[in-house]
Structures are given as C-alpha cells and as structure tokens.
Design a protein around this motif. Sequence first.
Motif, PDB file in Angstrom:
ATOM      1  N   HIS A 239      -4.669 -75.347 -14.061  1.00 21.47           N
ATOM      2  CA  HIS A 239      -3.255 -75.422 -13.703  1.00 21.47           C
ATOM      3  C   HIS A 239      -2.402 -75.757 -14.938  1.00 21.47           C
ATOM      4  CE1 HIS A 239       0.008 -75.953 -10.850  1.00 21.47           C
ATOM      5  NE2 HIS A 239       0.346 -77.058 -11.495  1.00 21.47           N
ATOM      6  N   VAL A 246       2.465 -69.538 -18.815  1.00 18.06           N
ATOM      7  CA  VAL A 246       3.636 -69.025 -18.099  1.00 18.06           C
ATOM      8  C   VAL A 246       4.882 -69.152 -18.988  1.00 18.06           C
ATOM      9  CG1 VAL A 246       5.217 -69.541 -16.177  1.00 18.06           C
ATOM     10  CG2 VAL A 246       2.754 -69.317 -15.756  1.00 18.06           C
ATOM     11  N   GLU A 277      -3.564 -67.720 -11.315  1.00 13.83           N
ATOM     12  CA  GLU A 277      -2.584 -68.805 -11.401  1.00 13.83           C
ATOM     13  C   GLU A 277      -1.374 -68.403 -12.257  1.00 13.83           C
ATOM     14  OE1 GLU A 277      -3.361 -71.935 -10.028  1.00 13.83           O
ATOM     15  OE2 GLU A 277      -1.651 -73.074 -10.813  1.00 13.83           O
ATOM     16  N   LYS A 280       0.726 -65.653 -10.494  1.00 11.84           N
ATOM     17  CA  LYS A 280       1.447 -66.216  -9.349  1.00 11.84           C
ATOM     18  C   LYS A 280       2.739 -66.908  -9.779  1.00 11.84           C
ATOM     19  CE  LYS A 280      -0.227 -69.903  -7.279  1.00 11.84           C
ATOM     20  NZ  LYS A 280      -1.408 -70.719  -6.930  1.00 11.84           N
ATOM     21  N   ASN A 281       2.739 -67.444 -10.981  1.00  9.65           N
ATOM     22  CA  ASN A 281       3.854 -68.312 -11.387  1.00  9.65           C
ATOM     23  C   ASN A 281       4.857 -67.697 -12.351  1.00  9.65           C
ATOM     24  OD1 ASN A 281       3.237 -70.720  -9.877  1.00  9.65           O
ATOM     25  ND2 ASN A 281       1.416 -70.874 -11.164  1.00  9.65           N
TER      26      ASN A 281
END
Length: 316
Positions: A239, A246, A277, A280-281
């Motif tokens: 994460h 990101v 992850e 998705k972000n």
Amino acid sequence: MNKYLGIDIGGTAVKIGIVDDTGNLLVSSEAPVAFDHYDTPILQTVLKESEIFLNQNNIKPDDLYGIGISATGQIDAINGIVAGSGGNIRNWEGSDLKEAFTQKYHLPVTVINDANCVALGEKWTGSAKNAKDVIVLTIGTGLGGGIIVNDQILLGQSGFGGEIGHFSIHKEGVTCTCGNKGCFEQYASMTALVNSVIRYYETAEPDHMRDCPVNGKSIFDSVRKGDEAIIRIVDAWIHDIAAGIVSLIHIFNPELIIIGGGVSVQEELFIAKLRDEVMKNIMPNFRTHLDLRAAMLGNNAGIIGAVYYLIQHSDD
Ligand SMILES: [Zn+2]
C-alpha cells in the motif's frame, strides 16, 4: 560491431564488461572494492581492475569506442565527478572519474548515477525496451530509481535527479537518512518490510526469530503459506509503495513502471498486487496504455545502461 567498456561501481564491488552496440553484454567480470575498508580509494581499484580486465580478455583501448560508467552516490554527470557518497564510503567523494579514465584510455567517457543506469539498461534491452516514458524503481536495502522522459534519463541540472527514494509520503513520518521525514525509501524498501516483520515477531511471537531469520524470502514463504499476520504487514507495505508510485504517475504520466530488486521475482504475491493497487488509485486517464511489470536484467542492468547513456551522449 562497435564495442564499449561498461563499468558499474558499487559500494562493495565493481563490475566491468564489454557491451556491443545492440546492448549485448559480451564478457564481464567482478572485483571487490571494499577489501581494505576503502583505504585504497575505489577509483584506484577500478582503474587497476579495468586494466586487468582488458588484458585478460586481450582487448586494446583502440578496439573500443568509449567507456560508460555507472557509479554509486551523487554523481555530477556534467563533469563526471562523485559529488556526494550518499553513505559512508571513504575516499570516494570528489573522485574525478571522467578525468581519470579519459587520461588513461583517451576515449570518450560518461558517468552517471547507478540507479539511473539501471533504468536506462531496462529501457535499452530489458523490460522497458522501446518505451519512451518510464519510471524504474529498484527495491532493495534502499530504494533506487530512475525516470526516463521521452527516451532521456532525467538528470536535472547536475545529475542528481530521479532520487525517488526521498520524497515524503508521510509528512510526520520517520526521520530519513537524508534528514527529511517520511521519505518513500523509509516505507518502500525491503529493509522497511523486514523491520516491520521483525517488530511484529518481537511482540507477538518472541521465539520465532531464534529459529528462522527474517528476510525477503522468509517473508514471502510465510505469505505463500497463508500466514494472516504477515500477509497484513506485506499488504500495508505494498500500500505504501503504491502510494508513492501513484504520485509519480500523476507527475510524469509514464507508459511503464518497472520494478527491480530481488522481490520483483514474486509475480503473483507482489507485482500483481502492486499493479492492482496502483491502477485502482490513479486517475482514469493515466491508466490508458500504462503497465507495471518486473525488471529483466538483474545485476547487468547498470553496465548496459551506462553504455547506453554513453552512446546517446557521445556526440555532446
Ligand atoms: Zn530521505
């Protein structure tokens, strides 16, 4: 076929090899550089080892078109000088690599930071082949990286650019070796994961570490066996890595994110999860034609990338 000398100087060893103009590593060797705790300056060792390497392989400087050097630390890429050792390597800061190799061999010489060389190596012949806009992260003891924009490595004004381990993802986070707080490296390196797992065992299963050491391999073995607590720690680590990536995607809009380091062999348990992850972000438009995958070249990326940079810049 043109041949080039590639030299990848790390804190423990130097790798020396011959690379051709299509990026094939034809022959290489490795020698230690820390054998006397750097009493012998690394530069002196590397000059000697390069001569031994060329003699052993019966190569004359006249057979070569240039020397591409990848070097650890903060590298002044314009002058080819080690501007900062970024750690505790004695007798390294201030080494004038470009001058020393130019004097010795009378060939074109370029010098850039080793993490940037890894990125360029992957772009030339590895996982990022034919890609123009790429971010490469190497997850190891620390967190290295390189940013390629429109086929060129982003060096900044002096050559220090692309230091992606040192932007903050937690403003009030842990103090970093660079002096700032919450740097990406403090959360995304393999060291960070190992430390989190050790902290867990120390409180929850104090006997555990007597029996088995904690390292990347043991952690992913536990994940594979379905150890819930370790899975949660690894997920939290992924994460944090995703959070940094990101931000980088939103700044650079790359087509490819390449993940290197030992952990990148864990396709199912790491790369795939990280990819999900990240995807998705990010903002939807940044997802178009974007991929995230493992690096391919392993320990040879630095030598290959150093020569790629030389070829790109030998007319400068
Ligand atoms: Zn830092």
